[in-house]
Design an enzyme around this catalytic site. Structure first.
Site, PDB file in Angstrom:
ATOM      1  CE  LYS A  55      -3.836  -2.323   2.125  1.00  0.00           C
ATOM      2  NZ  LYS A  55      -4.311  -2.938   3.642  1.00  0.00           N
ATOM      3  CD  GLN A  99      -2.946  -4.331   6.966  1.00  0.00           C
ATOM      4  OE1 GLN A  99      -2.824  -3.408   6.347  1.00  0.00           O
ATOM      5  NE2 GLN A  99      -3.615  -5.563   6.699  1.00  0.00           N
ATOM      6  CG  ASP A 122      -9.606   0.048   5.451  1.00  0.00           C
ATOM      7  OD1 ASP A 122      -9.906   0.158   4.091  1.00  0.00           O
ATOM      8  OD2 ASP A 122      -9.348  -0.537   6.380  1.00  0.00           O
TER       9      ASP A 122
END
Length: 283
Positions: A55, A99, A122
Site C-alpha cells: 500500500k 491494519q 478504509d
C-alpha cells in the site's frame, strides 16, 4: 454454455489510480500539501507487513504521502486508541488505515472508533457503516466499494436481482450486502451457521463470496449465468470460490488474484484523495 468472462480488477484499478494520481498532483500543486495516508501496524504479522509495504508503494506512485506508524505487538488497546486519536487530530494527515488483525488482546472495535469519521478512508467505523446503509455521503468500506465499481464496469445492474453474500464481517460481508440493497437487489446473508448453503447459492443472480474458506463455493451450486465475485484470499492464491468449476457456469467471475484485491487498494487511495480535497476546501 461458454466460459465466464473475467472481471479484470487490475485493469479497472489501474485506471482509477491514474485518475487518483492526477487529482493528487492537482491538489498538491494548488495547496503545496500532498494528500497523506497514515498506516498503523501493530506487531509484525508477515502478511500484514507485506500488505502495508504494498500500500505504501502504491501511495508513492499515486503522489500520496505515506506515513507509517509501527507499534510493538504488546501495544495495549488504550495505547493504540491514543495513537489513532493523535493522527485524527493531525491536520497534515488526511486518511488513516489501521491494519488488521491486531492481536487477540486488542479491542478492534474500540480502536476503529478512535479514527475520526472524516479520515476513515478504509470505511471501518460505525459512522461509515451508517452512511453506507443510509446512502449518505461518506466513505465506503474499501473492498465492498471496489466490488460495486466492478459490477458497474461490467454493466451489472443489481436492481431486482437476488444477491447472496456469503460472509458477515463488519468490513466486508455486511457492508457489501448493504451497498447491494441500496441498489435495489434482494439480499440474503449467509454464514457459517447457514443451513444448506448450496441451496441458497443456487438461487443467486449475484454471488459475493467473502467468508475466508478456500473453494467453499462450488461450481455445481452456481446458477447458470450468475455473476460471481470472489472476495476471498487464502493461502496459495486461492479464493473462496472453486474457480475452475464456477467459470463453467457463471457469466462473469472475478479471478484470484487480479479481481477484487486491486480494487480494494484503488478505492482506499481514491478515498484518501477525496478526504484531502474536502479538508483543503474546509481550511
Amino acid at each position: 454454455m461458454s466460459q465466464a468472462r473475467l472481471m479484470d480488477g487490475t485493469a479497472l484499478a489501474g485506471r482509477i489510480l491514474e485518475e487518483t494520481a492526477k487529482r493528487a498532483a492537482d491538489l498538491t500543486g494548488r495547496t503545496g500539501r500532498a494528500p497523506c495516508l497514515a498506516t498503523v501496524l501493530v506487531g509484525e504479522d508477515p502478511a500484514s507487513v507485506t500488505y502495508v509495504r504494498m500500500k505504501r508503494n502504491r501511495c508513492r506512485k499515486a503522489g500520496i504521502e505515506s506515513r507509517h506508524v509501527e507499534l510493538p505487538a504488546d501495544t495495549t488497546t488504550g495505547e493504540l486508541v491514543g495513537t489513532l486519536r493523535e493522527l485524527s487530530a493531525d491536520p497534515t494527515v488526511h486518511g488513516i488505515l489501521l491494519q488488521h488483525p491486531m492481536g487477540p488482546h486488542i479491542d478492534e472495535r474500540a480502536a476503529f472508533e478512535a479514527i475520526a469519521p472524516e479520515k476513515d478512508v478504509d470505511g471501518v467505523t460505525f459512522a461509515s457503516f451508517a452512511t453506507m446503509s443510509f446512502g449518505l455521503p461518506g466513505f465506503v468500506s474499501c473492498t465492498p466499494g471496489g466490488i460495486m465499481r466492478l459490477l458497474d464496469e461490467y454493466d451489472v445492474d443489481p436492481a431486482g436481482k437476488r444477491a447472496v453474500v456469503v460472509g458477515r464481517s463488519a468490513i466486508l460481508g455486511k457492508p457489501a450486502g448493504m451497498l447491494l440493497l441500496a441498489r435495489d437487489a434482494t439480499v440474503t446473508y449467509c454464514h457459517s451457521r447457514t443451513a444448506d448453503l448450496p441451496a441458497a447459492v443456487r438461487e443467486a443472480d449475484i454471488v459475493v463470496a467473502a467468508v475466508g474458506r478456500p473453494r467453499l463455493i462450488r461450481g455445481q451450486d452456481i446458477k447458470p449465468g450468475a455473476v460471481v465475485v470472489d472476495a476471498g484470499y487464502n493461502a496459495g492464491n486461492v479464493g473462496d470460490v472453486d474457480f475452475d468449476s464456477a467459470v463453467e457456469r457463471a457469466s462473469l467471475i472475478t479471478p484470484v488474484p487480479g479481481g477484487v484485491g486491486p480494487m480494494t487498494i484503488a478505492t482506499l487511495l481514491e478515498q484518501t484523495v477525496d478526504a484531502a480535497v474536502t479538508a483543503a476546501r474546509q481550511s
